[in-house]
Motif scaffolding. Structure first.
Motif, short mmCIF file in Angstrom:
data_model
loop_
_atom_site.label_atom_id
_atom_site.label_comp_id
_atom_site.label_asym_id
_atom_site.label_seq_id
_atom_site.Cartn_x
_atom_site.Cartn_y
_atom_site.Cartn_z
N VAL A 46 1.29 -1.39 0.16
CA VAL A 46 0.03 -0.28 0.37
C VAL A 46 0.92 1.14 -0.13
N VAL A 47 0.72 2.10 -0.81
CA VAL A 47 1.67 2.95 -1.35
C VAL A 47 0.90 4.70 -0.03
N GLY A 48 0.04 3.96 -0.78
CA GLY A 48 -0.83 5.59 -0.24
C GLY A 48 -2.35 5.51 0.10
N VAL A 49 -2.87 6.73 0.92
CA VAL A 49 -4.43 6.73 0.93
C VAL A 49 -5.03 8.72 1.12
N THR A 50 -6.14 7.88 0.85
CA THR A 50 -7.34 9.66 0.63
C THR A 50 -8.08 8.99 1.09
N ASP A 51 -8.48 10.39 1.97
CA ASP A 51 -10.44 10.71 2.10
C ASP A 51 -10.66 12.60 1.97
N PRO A 52 -12.03 12.00 2.55
CA PRO A 52 -12.01 13.87 2.17
C PRO A 52 -12.01 14.31 3.66
#
Ligand SMILES: NC(=O)c1ccc[n+]([C@@H]2O[C@H](COP(=O)([O-])OP(=O)(O)OC[C@H]3O[C@@H](n4cnc5c(N)ncnc54)[C@H](O)[C@@H]3O)[C@@H](O)[C@H]2O)c1
Length: 358
Positions: A46-52
């Motif tokens: 898992v390289v990266g994540v995002t969420d509002p």
């Protein structure tokens, strides 16, 4: 007996040779509790994540040691280190995100249900095909150890041709009261929960033609007045040759023992078991009963199954078994079940128009 034991009942998640970069758009409960624990356990990258919610993004990144926390989906999609985008948001917002990911040349793993609308799902599948990227659906139940073992046995002809599948949900659905699934969807028990059981049934009935569907959900006598979703349901799927599936969700159980028993009847024998609680599976051919040793659990290992299968398919340049295209039938059967419920439980043919989950 030796003949029974010669079946290959490998049921652990597929192990890819490579570790392509994964980016996750949406950092909600299922990501925290299942996706990431599974990916960590099975050493996926898992390289990266995002969420509002910046707080949700940061909390997930910190907890799982993920170095890149993007400010939004666009930033994540622009990162060349990401080859696969995992989209575990609710279905009404999943479509636009998947379209963007495909346009950015990324492979996609969508949570279930793929979309609220079967036509939109078909459109997205076609879009991915044209873009030369793979789209898979997180029907992680396919890698739950009892169901996977049953699928393996069926594929090797252990019980002959499958004629009948029965599922029971021996549980209490009170855990959804007051949570997002109460207000977030029209019918939680048919559309969100049962889709895994519908999906595995059509795996076991592969090659048959489903003709019609009948379903109903209802409130149980012990539901509190503030609970807005039905807890119980009954779903029947029929094939043109008389093969059938029946699924009965008790919903109101006051027993502390939870289980999801299943029975599969074939022309030469039967498979019995339970999934997601009281896990076990056994093969019965002519009265010779073999019980199989199981490794792992649906939660979280099944989540490594869905992603692992997508990565293996990318490596071999083949369609994943959980591909978006393969999922269209599961989605259609689920949508038809919901449509039947809306029509008071009448039979709905699979070619019925205007069937949506919205
Ligand atoms: N067995 C399973 O596979 C399983 C189990 C539970 C839930 N689910 C599915 O997973 C999905 C999410 O469920 P959940 O319980 O994690 O929900 P959740 O409400 O906890 O999380 C959803 C997340 O999506 C984020 N989000 C909203 N809009 C977004 C956007 N535009 N871009 C990026 N992120 C956005 C929200 O901020 C939230 O953090 C649902 O489709 C549900 O059906 C699957």
């Amino acid at each position: 007996m030796s003949q029974l034991l010669s079946f290959d009942v490998t049921h652990t998640p597929p192990v890819p040779k490579t570790r392509p970069g994964i980016g996750i758009i949406g950092c909600g409960r299922i990501v925290r509790n299942q996706h990431l624990p599974a990916y960590v356990k099975h050493k996926l990258n898992v390289v990266g994540v995002t969420d509002p919610s910046a707080d949700a993004t940061r909390a997930v990144a910190e907890k799982f040691g993920i170095t890149r926390a993007y400010k939004d989906a666009d930033e994540l999609l622009a990162d060349p280190a990401i080859a696969i985008v995992d989209v575990p948001v609710h279905p009404h917002i999943r479509g636009p995100i998947m379209r963007k990911a495909i346009a950015a040349g990324k492979h996609v793993l969508a949570q279930k249900p793929l979309c609220n609308d079967v036509r939109e799902a078909a459109e997205i599948v076609a879009l991915a095909k044209r873009a030369g990227v793979k789209i898979a659906v997180n029907q992680n139940g396919r890698w739950s150890p009892p169901w996977r073992t049953a699928s393996r046995l069926i594929q090797q002809g252990a019980i002959g041709e499958v004629m009948s599948v029965n599922h029971l949900f021996d549980l209490n659905v009170s855990w959804i009261v007051g949570g997002p699934f109460e207000k977030g969807c029209e019918n939680f028990i048919i559309y969100d929960y049962s889709i895994h059981w519908i999906d595995i049934t059509r795996v076991w009935l592969a090659g048959k033609t489903f003709s019609r569907v009948r379903a109903q959900s209802w409130r149980t006598p012990n539901q509190p007045s503030e609970s807005v979703q039905d807890w119980a349901c009954l779903i029947e799927l029929q094939c043109t040759d008389g093969s059938r599936h029946a699924m009965n969700c008790v919903g109101c159980s006051q027993s502390d023992v939870k289980s999801h028993p299943f029975w599969i009847h074939g022309t030469r024998g039967a498979i019995r078991g339970s999934v997601e609680a009281n896990d076990h599976v056994e093969l019965d051919v002519g009265g010779n009963v073999t019980r199989f040793k199981l490794n792992g659990k649906w939660f979280p290992d099944g989540f490594a199954g869905s992603m692992g299968e997508l990565i293996c398919a990318i490596e071999a340049n083949r369609e994943p078994e959980n591909s978006g295209e393969n999922n269209l039938l599961s989605l259609q059967l689920t949508a038809a079940s919901l449509e039947s419920h809306r029509r008071g439980g009448e039979w709905v043919s699979l070619d019925a128009s205007e069937i949506t989950l919205a």
